[in-house]
Design an enzyme around this catalytic site. Structure first.
Site, PDB file in Angstrom:
ATOM      1  N   CYS A   2      -2.568   0.600   6.072  1.00  0.00           N
ATOM      2  CA  CYS A   2      -3.620  -0.139   6.763  1.00  0.00           C
ATOM      3  C   CYS A   2      -3.771  -1.504   6.095  1.00  0.00           C
ATOM      4  O   CYS A   2      -3.569  -1.634   4.899  1.00  0.00           O
ATOM      5  CB  CYS A   2      -4.973   0.548   6.750  1.00  0.00           C
ATOM      6  N   ARG A  27       1.962  -2.557   6.779  1.00  0.00           N
ATOM      7  CA  ARG A  27       1.165  -1.533   6.094  1.00  0.00           C
ATOM      8  C   ARG A  27       0.624  -0.490   7.062  1.00  0.00           C
ATOM      9  O   ARG A  27       0.061   0.522   6.643  1.00  0.00           O
ATOM     10  CB  ARG A  27      -0.002  -2.184   5.367  1.00  0.00           C
ATOM     11  N   TRP A  72      -3.162   2.590  10.176  1.00  0.00           N
ATOM     12  CA  TRP A  72      -2.226   3.717  10.100  1.00  0.00           C
ATOM     13  C   TRP A  72      -3.119   4.940  10.096  1.00  0.00           C
ATOM     14  O   TRP A  72      -3.830   5.188   9.114  1.00  0.00           O
ATOM     15  CB  TRP A  72      -1.405   3.608   8.824  1.00  0.00           C
ATOM     16  N   ASN A  98      -9.820   0.782   4.454  1.00  0.00           N
ATOM     17  CA  ASN A  98      -8.591   1.497   4.089  1.00  0.00           C
ATOM     18  C   ASN A  98      -8.993   2.616   3.152  1.00  0.00           C
ATOM     19  O   ASN A  98      -9.873   2.415   2.307  1.00  0.00           O
ATOM     20  CB  ASN A  98      -7.627   0.588   3.321  1.00  0.00           C
ATOM     21  N   GLY A  99      -8.321   3.748   3.247  1.00  0.00           N
ATOM     22  CA  GLY A  99      -8.643   4.858   2.351  1.00  0.00           C
ATOM     23  C   GLY A  99      -9.172   6.035   3.150  1.00  0.00           C
ATOM     24  O   GLY A  99      -9.064   6.066   4.380  1.00  0.00           O
ATOM     25  N   GLU A 481      18.999   9.000  -2.086  1.00  0.00           N
ATOM     26  CA  GLU A 481      18.492   7.750  -1.532  1.00  0.00           C
ATOM     27  C   GLU A 481      19.202   7.415  -0.215  1.00  0.00           C
ATOM     28  O   GLU A 481      18.579   6.925   0.729  1.00  0.00           O
ATOM     29  CB  GLU A 481      18.655   6.613  -2.560  1.00  0.00           C
ATOM     30  N   LYS A 485      17.211   6.894   3.272  1.00  0.00           N
ATOM     31  CA  LYS A 485      17.291   5.679   4.087  1.00  0.00           C
ATOM     32  C   LYS A 485      17.627   6.038   5.522  1.00  0.00           C
ATOM     33  O   LYS A 485      17.017   5.547   6.452  1.00  0.00           O
ATOM     34  CB  LYS A 485      18.369   4.715   3.579  1.00  0.00           C
ATOM     35  N   GLU A 488      14.672   7.939   7.342  1.00  0.00           N
ATOM     36  CA  GLU A 488      13.422   7.222   7.580  1.00  0.00           C
ATOM     37  C   GLU A 488      13.558   6.118   8.623  1.00  0.00           C
ATOM     38  O   GLU A 488      12.609   5.841   9.340  1.00  0.00           O
ATOM     39  CB  GLU A 488      12.777   6.706   6.290  1.00  0.00           C
ATOM     40  N   HIS A 504      26.565  27.005  -2.689  1.00  0.00           N
ATOM     41  CA  HIS A 504      25.476  27.975  -2.866  1.00  0.00           C
ATOM     42  C   HIS A 504      24.510  27.971  -1.689  1.00  0.00           C
ATOM     43  O   HIS A 504      23.332  28.286  -1.855  1.00  0.00           O
ATOM     44  CB  HIS A 504      24.744  27.694  -4.175  1.00  0.00           C
ATOM     45  N   LYS A 601       4.283   1.114   4.625  1.00  0.00           N
ATOM     46  CA  LYS A 601       4.903   0.564   3.417  1.00  0.00           C
ATOM     47  C   LYS A 601       4.187   0.998   2.150  1.00  0.00           C
ATOM     48  O   LYS A 601       4.793   1.417   1.188  1.00  0.00           O
ATOM     49  CB  LYS A 601       4.898  -0.961   3.535  1.00  0.00           C
TER      50      LYS A 601
END
Ligand code: G6P
Length: 606
Positions: A2, A27, A72, A98-99, A481, A485, A488, A504, A601
């Site tokens: 946000c 954000r 968000w 925000n929060g 990683e 990538k 996402e 396994h 982000k």
């Protein structure tokens, strides 16, 4: 997560708020809104992007005081009504937040019992009603905000305006960042300097538990119990140009392409050729203290955590001090054992990730020594740590981390070199690592030149519903990683496994529909990795090998060959083609590369 922006001054607030929100959109981007005070509150908010909001704001939306938000969703679906700002029933108070307010349900029931009527499902609206009630019983807006916040449990960064006081905005912080921007007879506030740099480079960061009143001609800060605090403005290095796409189609491609330069910046001035050591002035550790640590524990979230796994490997290899990495989000909740002879290292690009910040605070509370590897100067995690390494990679805007990832790995190589050389790493090995580090920028440049080849592979492989990534020891964090990538930004399902674990369980998944990206550096494990490729091929699996040599066609049908560095540093280079692979897969599938669905982000909530 946000974005908040606020303005008070002689100009019209609306265009400044919209421009600021555009900068903060990374954000959060499911809905956006602004409110401007001008003989009452004028509000516009919409589900969708900031561009949709801009289209909905009329040209005549006058007023020199306003606040804005890009969301968000946490409480309530993305919708026009759930978008911020939120007003009280009488439309006197407006709040952006925000929060997460943890006791929102409880407060809402109490307010409803007292006659409040709620328009949205959000926790934030509770704040608007609380402040609106308090403002009638207090002399100032800041007193009303303080009073309201006293009944709140949770995290917040908020900006509040009062229709009856159109000369001021009150901001407050507890766990979610608020930065004040100091202008000439105008004041700004935002959740992130990105929204401010177009107007000012002079900023002041609020601490948790601090509030501020901003008026056009100045600001003052104080604590929840009204004690005035004093703040020194900081000058931000980054300017508005750092936040442009610079002619690239996406921020992600720009940030991938910047890596020769960003890695060089992380290294600049930090290699000492006299003793073949790293020069890291911000660690605040004497050699004696450095030697006394018997263990290194690294924490971070998402890609930061994976770069921490590369870091742990580097520290163990170069200094033989045991090191491991763990997601900060897990670490903080398991009542961690904090040892005086363990060095803790927190990694964060933004310096604001809530789980990482909370883990650092928990460590500090228990007396742990914490270093930060952080990109954003002056951010909450950087301020909380006892010392650290700034990445100097410049702002990273695209949600998926790339240049911060490589710079973090490079910072770890420097830290590992430092550790190694106060322990038993020989001058010759120190020199070998220093020289390897210096070669990285040119070698990254060479990998970037393979863009077209990698794009063609991405188009080929992106049609599969799922992909496996494997690597062994140094290659395993690279595989993780790479899978991260891909999933996402392209939404192609991807799993990462240690190559050694394939037999396994996950080998059962391998077949023509499940190709494998295999990380196969030329190191002491090469033969073992090649055996794994043979096992995959024997089950009909396609293999894309990422390594240092062209494979036998029987073992891999495709390959990306990267330049060889020192074996300890190779993981840094092996990551770069995987970034390009994910990028081109996302483009081929028509994804919103810089703003992948459901992600943000800076995750400033738990
Ligand atoms: C989010 C981002 C990731 C990032 C992680 C940690 O999940 O989408 O790209 O790696 O947060 O962020 P930080 O700013 O703490 O490095």
């Amino acid at each position: 997560m946000c974005g908040i922006v606020a303005y008070v001054g002689p100009k019209d607030a609306a265009p400044i708020l919209l421009e600021g929100l555009q900068r903060l959109e990374y954000r959060g981007y499911d809905s956006a809104g602004i409110v401007v005070a001008n003989k009452g509150l004028k509000l516009r908010k919409v589900k969708g992007r900031v561009a949709d909001l801009a289209a909905a704001v009329p040209a005549r939306f006058k007023g020199g005081l306003g606040i804005g938000h890009t969301r968000w969703a946490t409480h309530g679906v993305p919708s026009d009504v759930n978008a911020h700002p939120h007003l009280d029933g009488e439309e006197r108070i407006a709040v952006v937040h925000n929060g997460i307010i943890e006791n929102a349900d409880d407060l809402r029931h109490r307010l409803e019992a007292d006659g409040a009527v709620f328009a949205s499902e959000t926790d934030t609206e509770v704040l608007a009603h609380l402040i609106a009630r308090a403002v009638k019983e207090t002399d100032t807006l800041e007193e009303a905000v303080r009073k309201a916040l006293k009944s709140v449990v949770g995290t917040y960064g908020i900006a509040v305006i009062d229709a009856e006081r159109p000369d001021q905005v009150v901001v407050a912080r507890n766990g979610s960042p608020i930065v004040i921007g100091l202008g000439e007879k105008e004041m700004f506030a935002a959740s992130d300097v990105a929204a401010l740099v177009r107007y000012t480079r002079q900023v002041v960061h609020l601490e948790d538990g601090e509030l501020a009143v901003l008026k056009a001609d100045g600001f003052h800060t104080f604590t929840m119990d009204a004690r005035v605090t004093s703040k020194e403005p900081l000058t931000v290095d980054w300017d508005a140009g750092h936040y442009d796409t610079g002619g690239y189609e996406h921020y992600l491609l720009k940030e991938i392409s910047e890596q020769p330069e960003t890695v060089a910046r992380t290294l600049r001035g930090r290699i000492d050729d006299r003793f073949h050591v790293a020069h890291l002035g911000g660690l605040n550790l004497t050699p004696h203290e450095t030697r006394a640590f018997r263990r290194v524990k690294i924490i971070g979230c998402g890609s930061a955590y994976y770069s921490g796994q590369i870091g742990a490997q580097l520290i163990e290899e170069l200094s033989r001090v045991p090191a491991d990495a763990e997601p900060a989000s897990e670490f903080r909740y398991r009542n961690p054992v904090v040892e005086h002879d363990t060095l803790y290292v927190a990694i964060s690009q933004s310096g604001e990730t809530y789980d990482t910040l909370a883990a650092v605070q928990e460590l500090k509370r228990k007396g742990g020594r914490v270093l930060g590897i952080v990109n954003t100067v002056g951010s909450a995690i950087a301020r909380e740590c006892d010392g650290g390494i700034y990445l100097h990679a410049g702002p990273e805007v695209s949600v998926a981390s790339t240049k911060a990832f490589t710079s973090t790995a490079v910072a770890f190589a420097l830290l590992a070199l430092h550790f190694g050389r106060v322990h038993d790493l020989s001058p010759a090995d120190g020199r070998r690592i220093c020289e390897g580090l210096r070669r990285l920028p040119d070698q990254i440049e060479q990998i970037l030149k393979q863009d077209e080849h990698i794009a063609a592979l991405a188009r080929k492989y992106a049609t599969n519903p799922s992909m496996m990534f494997v690597g062994r020891v140094r290659g395993y964090p690279v595989a993780r990683e790479g899978a991260q990538k891909l999933k996402e930004i392209s939404y192609v399902h991807a799993e990462a496994y240690p190559a050694s674990e394939l037999k396994h369980g996950p080998l059962a998944l391998i077949g023509p529909e499940m190709p494998t990206v295999a990380i196969v550096p030329d190191d002491e494990l090469l033969d073992k990795n090649l055996t794994t490729l043979g096992e995959i091929r024997a089950r009909g699996g396609q293999v894309l090998m990422v390594g240092h040599r062209t494979p036998d066609a029987k073992l891999a049908e495709d390959a990306i060959v990267v330049p060889k560095n020192e074996i300890e540093l190779d993981p840094i280079l092996l990551t770069i083609p995987l970034q390009l692979l994910a990028y081109h897969a996302a483009v081929a599938l028509g994804r919103d590369v810089d703003k992948p669905r459901n992600l943000a982000k800076s995750v400033t909530v738990e």
